[in-house]
Design a protein around this motif. Structure first.
Motif, PDB file in Angstrom:
ATOM      1  N   ARG A   1       0.837  -1.204   0.000  1.00 60.96           N
ATOM      2  CA  ARG A   1       0.000   0.000   0.000  1.00 60.96           C
ATOM      3  C   ARG A   1       0.878   1.262   0.000  1.00 60.96           C
ATOM      4  NH1 ARG A   1      -5.669  -0.330   2.375  1.00 60.96           N
ATOM      5  NH2 ARG A   1      -5.054  -2.465   2.114  1.00 60.96           N
ATOM      6  N   GLN A   2       1.964   1.233   0.759  1.00 55.63           N
ATOM      7  CA  GLN A   2       2.889   2.359   0.793  1.00 55.63           C
ATOM      8  C   GLN A   2       3.616   2.512  -0.544  1.00 55.63           C
ATOM      9  OE1 GLN A   2       5.131   1.070   4.193  1.00 55.63           O
ATOM     10  NE2 GLN A   2       4.167   2.579   5.556  1.00 55.63           N
ATOM     11  N   ASN A   3       3.928   1.394  -1.173  1.00 59.97           N
ATOM     12  CA  ASN A   3       4.563   1.439  -2.495  1.00 59.97           C
ATOM     13  C   ASN A   3       3.653   2.102  -3.519  1.00 59.97           C
ATOM     14  OD1 ASN A   3       6.999   0.269  -1.835  1.00 59.97           O
ATOM     15  ND2 ASN A   3       6.322  -1.803  -2.308  1.00 59.97           N
ATOM     16  N   VAL A   4       2.378   1.747  -3.492  1.00 59.17           N
ATOM     17  CA  VAL A   4       1.412   2.337  -4.429  1.00 59.17           C
ATOM     18  C   VAL A   4       1.277   3.828  -4.152  1.00 59.17           C
ATOM     19  CG1 VAL A   4      -1.016   2.371  -5.105  1.00 59.17           C
ATOM     20  CG2 VAL A   4       0.166   0.196  -4.846  1.00 59.17           C
ATOM     21  N   ARG A   5       1.204   4.184  -2.884  1.00 57.98           N
ATOM     22  CA  ARG A   5       1.068   5.597  -2.510  1.00 57.98           C
ATOM     23  C   ARG A   5       2.299   6.398  -2.961  1.00 57.98           C
ATOM     24  NH1 ARG A   5      -1.575   9.839  -2.554  1.00 57.98           N
ATOM     25  NH2 ARG A   5      -1.124  11.302  -0.921  1.00 57.98           N
ATOM     26  N   SER A   6       3.484   5.841  -2.774  1.00 54.26           N
ATOM     27  CA  SER A   6       4.688   6.559  -3.194  1.00 54.26           C
ATOM     28  C   SER A   6       4.727   6.724  -4.711  1.00 54.26           C
ATOM     29  CB  SER A   6       5.946   5.851  -2.688  1.00 54.26           C
ATOM     30  OG  SER A   6       6.113   4.613  -3.333  1.00 54.26           O
ATOM     31  N   LEU A   7       4.236   5.741  -5.437  1.00 49.79           N
ATOM     32  CA  LEU A   7       4.181   5.843  -6.893  1.00 49.79           C
ATOM     33  C   LEU A   7       3.199   6.939  -7.324  1.00 49.79           C
ATOM     34  CD1 LEU A   7       5.385   4.628  -9.410  1.00 49.79           C
ATOM     35  CD2 LEU A   7       3.598   2.921  -9.391  1.00 49.79           C
ATOM     36  N   GLN A   8       2.097   7.065  -6.608  1.00 54.03           N
ATOM     37  CA  GLN A   8       1.131   8.117  -6.905  1.00 54.03           C
ATOM     38  C   GLN A   8       1.725   9.500  -6.639  1.00 54.03           C
ATOM     39  OE1 GLN A   8      -2.083   6.680  -4.455  1.00 54.03           O
ATOM     40  NE2 GLN A   8      -3.061   5.626  -6.169  1.00 54.03           N
TER      41      GLN A   8
ATOM     42  N   LEU B   1       4.495 -10.252  -4.863  1.00 56.38           N
ATOM     43  CA  LEU B   1       3.858  -8.955  -5.065  1.00 56.38           C
ATOM     44  C   LEU B   1       4.883  -7.826  -5.025  1.00 56.38           C
ATOM     45  CD1 LEU B   1       1.385  -7.185  -5.417  1.00 56.38           C
ATOM     46  CD2 LEU B   1       1.057  -7.256  -2.940  1.00 56.38           C
ATOM     47  N   SER B   2       5.836  -7.905  -4.122  1.00 54.26           N
ATOM     48  CA  SER B   2       6.845  -6.843  -4.027  1.00 54.26           C
ATOM     49  C   SER B   2       7.673  -6.765  -5.313  1.00 54.26           C
ATOM     50  CB  SER B   2       7.747  -7.072  -2.816  1.00 54.26           C
ATOM     51  OG  SER B   2       8.422  -8.309  -2.933  1.00 54.26           O
ATOM     52  N   ASP B   3       7.976  -7.915  -5.904  1.00 51.74           N
ATOM     53  CA  ASP B   3       8.720  -7.916  -7.169  1.00 51.74           C
ATOM     54  C   ASP B   3       7.891  -7.309  -8.299  1.00 51.74           C
ATOM     55  OD1 ASP B   3      10.897  -9.115  -5.967  1.00 51.74           O
ATOM     56  OD2 ASP B   3      10.264 -11.155  -6.506  1.00 51.74           O
TER      57      ASP B   3
ATOM     58  N   LEU C   1      -3.199  -9.222 -10.671  1.00 51.01           N
ATOM     59  CA  LEU C   1      -3.038  -9.661  -9.288  1.00 51.01           C
ATOM     60  C   LEU C   1      -4.180 -10.578  -8.859  1.00 51.01           C
ATOM     61  CD1 LEU C   1      -1.896  -6.316  -7.626  1.00 51.01           C
ATOM     62  CD2 LEU C   1      -0.492  -8.166  -8.533  1.00 51.01           C
ATOM     63  N   ASP C   2      -3.845 -11.579  -8.056  1.00 53.30           N
ATOM     64  CA  ASP C   2      -4.885 -12.443  -7.513  1.00 53.30           C
ATOM     65  C   ASP C   2      -5.537 -11.745  -6.320  1.00 53.30           C
ATOM     66  OD1 ASP C   2      -3.051 -12.647  -5.484  1.00 53.30           O
ATOM     67  OD2 ASP C   2      -2.612 -14.772  -5.787  1.00 53.30           O
ATOM     68  N   TRP C   3      -6.525 -12.374  -5.727  1.00 54.47           N
ATOM     69  CA  TRP C   3      -7.312 -11.716  -4.685  1.00 54.47           C
ATOM     70  C   TRP C   3      -6.483 -11.441  -3.430  1.00 54.47           C
ATOM     71  CZ3 TRP C   3      -8.193 -13.981   0.044  1.00 54.47           C
ATOM     72  CH2 TRP C   3      -7.924 -15.333   0.146  1.00 54.47           C
ATOM     73  N   ARG C   4      -5.520 -12.281  -3.124  1.00 53.75           N
ATOM     74  CA  ARG C   4      -4.672 -12.037  -1.947  1.00 53.75           C
ATOM     75  C   ARG C   4      -3.829 -10.778  -2.122  1.00 53.75           C
ATOM     76  NH1 ARG C   4      -2.970 -17.452  -2.632  1.00 53.75           N
ATOM     77  NH2 ARG C   4      -4.580 -18.775  -1.798  1.00 53.75           N
TER      78      ARG C   4
ATOM     79  N   GLU D   1      -3.747  -6.783  -0.270  1.00 52.00           N
ATOM     80  CA  GLU D   1      -2.576  -6.108   0.284  1.00 52.00           C
ATOM     81  C   GLU D   1      -2.415  -4.695  -0.258  1.00 52.00           C
ATOM     82  OE1 GLU D   1       1.145  -8.188   0.760  1.00 52.00           O
ATOM     83  OE2 GLU D   1       0.092 -10.081   0.337  1.00 52.00           O
ATOM     84  N   ILE D   2      -2.923  -4.476  -1.454  1.00 53.96           N
ATOM     85  CA  ILE D   2      -2.831  -3.129  -2.041  1.00 53.96           C
ATOM     86  C   ILE D   2      -3.997  -2.332  -1.508  1.00 53.96           C
ATOM     87  CG2 ILE D   2      -3.005  -1.825  -4.156  1.00 53.96           C
ATOM     88  CD1 ILE D   2      -1.489  -3.885  -5.554  1.00 53.96           C
TER      89      ILE D   2
END
Length: 163
Positions: free
Chosen positions: A12-19, A91-93, A155-158, A162-163
């Motif tokens: 979630r933090q990775n997505v936020r930083s990308l935004q 997911l991190s990769d 991405l799968d549901w798991r 996480e995102i």
């Protein structure tokens, strides 16, 4: 011996930083364009030349560079996302690969936009704003939203949770 630096961030933090990176790159071009327009309105073009042939040549170069930059960015991004969807990473990769592709995509769009801003300031020709708009539109088409990331990374549901 020292250990390499590791960032422990959540997806979630990775997505936020990308935004945030997206907003900074896109916003920078917009602010620079608006500032250029204001400077042009106050002082006029920076390059006072009687022969408009050179100015038109620079303007044509800005147009070509903008179109090629956006098309090249889209092509690179599509190839990278296709490769990422075919492989089974953590997911991190996947997020790291997405971040790298997004930054290169943004750079390929931002470079021509900045070049067009310079041409706009030099010549005072408002057609350069069209080329800036093409680049900004290209950037906005890949705005990193949660929904887009889920779709493009398959991405799968798991991972979606996480995102």
């Amino acid at each position: 011996m020292t250990e390499p630096f590791k960032m422990n961030t959540t997806p979630r933090q990775n997505v936020r930083s990308l935004q945030v990176v997206f907003a900074a790159l896109t916003g920078g071009v917009v602010v620079l364009s608006l500032t250029g327009t204001l400077v042009l309105a106050i002082n006029g073009p920076l390059w006072q030349v009687d022969d408009r042939g050179h100015a038109n040549l620079l303007l044509a170069a800005a147009g070509i560079i903008s179109v090629v930059g956006v098309l090249g960015a889209r092509s690179y991004y599509a190839r990278t996302m296709e490769l990422g969807a075919q492989t089974f990473y953590l997911l991190s990769d996947k997020l790291n690969q997405y971040r790298a592709a997004m930054i290169i995509y943004m750079a390929l769009c931002e470079g021509p936009a900045l070049f067009s801003v310079v041409i706009f300031l030099l010549t005072g020709n408002f057609i350069a704003l069209v080329f800036i708009a093409i680049s900004i539109t290209g950037m906005c088409l890949k705005m990193p939203t949660r929904k887009r990331i889920i779709k493009e990374l398959s991405l799968d549901w798991r991972d979606q949770q996480e995102i």
